[in-house]
Scaffold this motif. Structure first.
Motif, mmCIF file in Angstrom:
data_model
loop_
_atom_site.group_PDB
_atom_site.id
_atom_site.type_symbol
_atom_site.label_atom_id
_atom_site.label_comp_id
_atom_site.label_asym_id
_atom_site.label_seq_id
_atom_site.Cartn_x
_atom_site.Cartn_y
_atom_site.Cartn_z
ATOM 1 N N LEU A 59 0.845 -1.375 0.098
ATOM 2 C CA LEU A 59 -0.128 0.039 -0.002
ATOM 3 C C LEU A 59 0.876 1.095 0.003
ATOM 4 C CD1 LEU A 59 -2.764 -1.222 2.649
ATOM 5 C CD2 LEU A 59 -2.771 -1.146 0.250
ATOM 6 N N PRO A 79 -0.105 -4.982 -4.979
ATOM 7 C CA PRO A 79 -0.863 -5.423 -3.659
ATOM 8 C C PRO A 79 -1.642 -6.382 -4.007
ATOM 9 C CG PRO A 79 -1.459 -2.996 -4.112
ATOM 10 C CD PRO A 79 -0.397 -3.368 -5.003
ATOM 11 N N TYR A 80 -2.517 -6.599 -4.991
ATOM 12 C CA TYR A 80 -3.367 -7.613 -5.314
ATOM 13 C C TYR A 80 -2.800 -8.809 -5.825
ATOM 14 C CZ TYR A 80 -3.353 -5.607 -9.917
ATOM 15 O OH TYR A 80 -3.001 -5.208 -11.135
ATOM 16 N N ARG A 81 -1.513 -8.789 -5.999
ATOM 17 C CA ARG A 81 -0.965 -10.128 -6.582
ATOM 18 C C ARG A 81 0.121 -10.567 -5.284
ATOM 19 N NH1 ARG A 81 -1.429 -10.697 -11.870
ATOM 20 N NH2 ARG A 81 -1.425 -8.575 -13.134
ATOM 21 N N ARG A 82 0.244 -9.962 -4.328
ATOM 22 C CA ARG A 82 0.929 -10.418 -3.059
ATOM 23 C C ARG A 82 0.048 -11.418 -2.214
ATOM 24 N NH1 ARG A 82 4.590 -5.367 -0.973
ATOM 25 N NH2 ARG A 82 4.846 -4.383 -3.061
ATOM 26 N N PRO A 83 1.159 -12.589 -1.686
ATOM 27 C CA PRO A 83 0.470 -13.255 -0.895
ATOM 28 C C PRO A 83 0.469 -13.022 0.771
ATOM 29 C CG PRO A 83 2.868 -13.936 -1.254
ATOM 30 C CD PRO A 83 2.566 -12.747 -2.201
ATOM 31 N N VAL A 84 0.053 -12.006 0.548
ATOM 32 C CA VAL A 84 -0.062 -11.078 1.883
ATOM 33 C C VAL A 84 -1.236 -10.638 2.144
ATOM 34 C CG1 VAL A 84 0.832 -9.129 3.206
ATOM 35 C CG2 VAL A 84 2.352 -10.389 1.874
#
Lengths: 381, 308
Positions: A59, A79-84
């Motif tokens: 972010l 962000p929408y591709r992070r495994p977080v």
């Protein structure tokens, strides 16, 4: 996500830096968070802990440095591709969706199978299965908090980020949720990175704590070693209370260090002094100080009780030493008579409970003044 | 209103305490009074008058008498139903166009404008500083045959496209259905933008961050989070555009021709030129009822959509 089973899921921050204009929020931060651990970033507001978390979530864009999960560099990953996944400070639950759909949001976006089964399971875990069709506004703060947690962990992220997750709850509920969070973390085995300014919260839950101040890590370690062996005045004061007394090293012999405090001699283990200088802060935690009616052995100093506050489980005293500085002393209420202001007492403590810090540091750094707490004694001058 | 809540203290030996207390509880009703009086005199009374007029027969020379002649409604509808349907068609088109133009505008002001936010909002409202009539007349100049807009439409074959859609007849833009719809869209755009802005601006930015955090790409986050949360603004904006646009008679008069006549124009003509008061009253009532039904159905649909 998929590679949670492998051991290569550690989170690495490498020389991470974030500047807002000329303000350095996070300053060259390097850190490795082992997979499956409960890690706390602890510090006062504005210390850069939330900015660090937001950079891991994607972010906030780092000014410099890299972020890796295992061997994967995610610094430039959207962000929408992070495994977080993140548990936001005020939960950020979608008000137009019911609890079920809030929890299912991430699964649906990734086209997951068995959405219903997975959501039901995680609602079971947080014990809110019966409220699946309620809207977030119809839930209490504690329930909303659990939904926010469920919404994140249902996706089995490699790293779960918690941004002051308990900040909006009242004290009693907070204690309860601390235990609950710890239970859930143990049960699901995910890496939790928890940002908080509440030292008690960090110590209760985390395996490892990084104390942050001014965008840097002051000290890293497990709760007990941070508390027993603070290496800076900031950590000494921010984590619990400390008495810091100005002392002069008179001799360094073998394992021990002898110091002089306004004419009184104290010893401490050499390993517990982080400074090579002759001017040091000698520190001791309030509950480590013994109160005696007569002088008994070494490491003893005479003082006068100036203030007594009865807390129930313990009593906190302020004891003024001959040269004017006041020490905070905490004594269990184990039946010993309560001391009255004006009473003269001898204070003593084990050499092993003493620590030494560099005298060039500010003795008041990290002192919390909220909630009418007593300010631990600092510099006498 | 002068009815203030009683002030405690301040010795008033003559004034008994009890009646003062009771009067304080009437304050809300007293505050309602001016509004209610206004509505009674300027809304309810004319409505009753209009309803009675629509059921009268007679002529302007011999005078009208209430004969409960329901047939006026049937006659008026069979004579003017095409203008009625056209009005709703134009209003709906203008509303959709307004939404297409207004949503991106409101979105930009709410999320991307930064310190220009207030300036842009003032610019949205700025047209209200001149009168509705002047603004519509200005469109005559904008769309005039030798103007740049017509030149552009002719050069780019957009004119041919409009002609094939029967939105223009010849090689001009003025005095066509196209011009009327443009005028309606333009004139009611602020009514679309302001409610949209108000509901978009209220959306917590962290909800969009949460959407991204939960694997929603920017467009999906918009579709699943921003759009549903802005629906109250969409409903308000479309209603505030559609309702006045459906009853409008200035745009079709100044920018249209005889085959773009809207129902407002017909009512205007019946009242002021033909002097057929019962027909005019019946048409007014029909328009009002039709709008009520359309709005009720629309709000109900939109309301359930919001819950999904």
């Amino acid at each position: 996500m998929a590679e949670t089973a492998s051991t290569g899921g550690d989170l690495h921050l490498q020389s991470l830096t974030k500047q807002f204009g000329s303000f350095v929020a996070v300053d060259d931060l390097s850190l490795t968070i082992p997979q499956g651990s409960f890690f706390a970033l602890l510090g006062p507001s504005g210390c850069g802990k939330t900015t660090t978390l937001r950079m891991v979530a994607g972010l906030e864009e780092p000014t410099a440095g890299r972020i890796l999960i295992g061997a994967d560099d995610i610094t430039d990953t959207k962000p929408y591709r992070r495994p977080v996944n993140t548990v936001f400070q005020n939960y950020a639950l979608f008000p137009h969706l019911d609890i079920f759909e809030n929890v299912a949001f991430g699964l649906r976006r990734r086209g997951s199978k068995n959405v219903k089964q997975q959501v039901d399971d995680v609602l079971e875990l947080i014990e809110l299965g019966h409220l699946a069709r309620r809207k977030p506004t119809q839930l209490s703060g504690g329930q909303q908090q659990r939904v926010a947690l469920a919404r994140a962990i249902v996706n089995h992220p490699s790293v779960l980020l918690l941004d002051e997750p308990l900040g909006a709850l009242d004290l009693k509920l907070r204690r309860q949720m601390q235990l609950e969070l710890k239970r859930i973390q143990t049960e699901v085995g995910l890496t939790f990175v928890h940002v908080t300014h509440d030292q008690e919260e960090a110590m209760t839950m985390a395996d490892t704590i990084a104390v942050m101040n001014n965008g840097r890590i002051e000290q890293l370690g497990d709760p007990a070693s941070l508390y027993e062996n603070p290496v800076t005045t900031f950590v000494a004061n921010f984590l619990g209370q400390s008495n810091l007394v100005r002392a002069r090293v008179t001799s360094r012999s073998g394992e021990h260090l002898t110091v002089d405090v306004q004419g009184t001699t104290f010893t401490m283990p050499r390993a517990r002094c982080t400074s090579e200088s002759d001017d040091i802060w000698m520190g001791v935690r309030p509950e480590k100080i013994q109160v005696n009616a007569t002088a008994a052995g070494a490491n003893t100093i005479l003082g006068t009780v100036t203030d007594t506050s009865y807390i129930g489980v313990s009593t906190q005293y302020l004891v003024q030493l001959g040269f004017g500085q006041e020490l905070t002393v905490v004594r269990q209420n184990d039946g010993a008579p309560i001391l009255r202001p004006g009473q003269e007492v001898y204070l003593s403590w084990e050499p092993a409970h003493t620590f030494g810090l560099d005298a060039r540091q500010d003795a008041k750094a990290g002192v919390e003044r909220e909630e009418g707490e007593l300010v631990p004694a600092g510099d006498a001058s | 209103m002068t009815a203030t809540v009683h002030v405690p203290g301040g010795s008033m030996p003559a004034a008994p305490v009890e009646p003062r207390k009771r009067r304080a509880s009437k304050v809300p009703y007293l505050l309602l009074l001016p509004g209610v009086a206004w509505l009674l005199v300027f809304f309810v009374a004319p409505m009753i008058f209009l309803a009675s007029q629509s059921l009268q027969t007679g002529s302007i020379e011999q005078g009208y008498a209430l004969t409960w002649h329901i047939g006026t409604y049937g006659d008026a509808l069979s004579a003017f139903h095409s203008q009625l349907f056209r009005s709703f068609g134009y209003a709906a088109t203008a509303t959709v166009l307004g939404l297409l133009v207004g949503y991106p505008l409101a979105y930009t002001i709410a999320f991307k404008a930064g310190r220009w936010k207030n300036v842009l909002l003032v610019l949205v409202i700025a047209p209200f500083f001149t009168s509705f009539l002047i603004r519509t007349l200005a469109w005559q100049t904008i769309l005039s045959s030798d103007g740049p807009v017509v030149g552009f439409f002719r050069a780019t074959h957009l004119m041919d496209l409009l002609r094939s859609l029967h939105l223009v007849a010849g090689n001009d833009l003025l005095s066509t259905p196209f011009a009327v719809v443009m005028g309606l869209t333009y004139n009611f755009l602020p009514f679309m933008v302001l409610p949209l802005y108000a509901s978009l601006e209220r959306i917590d930015i962290r909800l969009l961050e949460a959407g991204g955090d939960l694997y929603a790409r920017p467009f999906t986050a918009f579709r699943k989070v921003t759009w549903p949360l802005s629906l109250p603004g969409v409903v308000a904006g479309t209603l505030l555009t559609f309702i006045p646009a459906a009853g409008d008679y200035i745009n079709s008069k100044l920018l249209g021709n005889t085959s773009t006549t809207m129902i407002g124009q017909v009512i205007d003509g019946q009242f002021l030129r033909v002097l057929d008061y019962p027909t005019a009253a019946a048409l007014s009532f029909t328009l009002m009822l039709a709008i009520l039904v359309i709005v009720a159905v629309y709000v109900r649909r939109a309301g359930t959509e919001e819950l999904v």
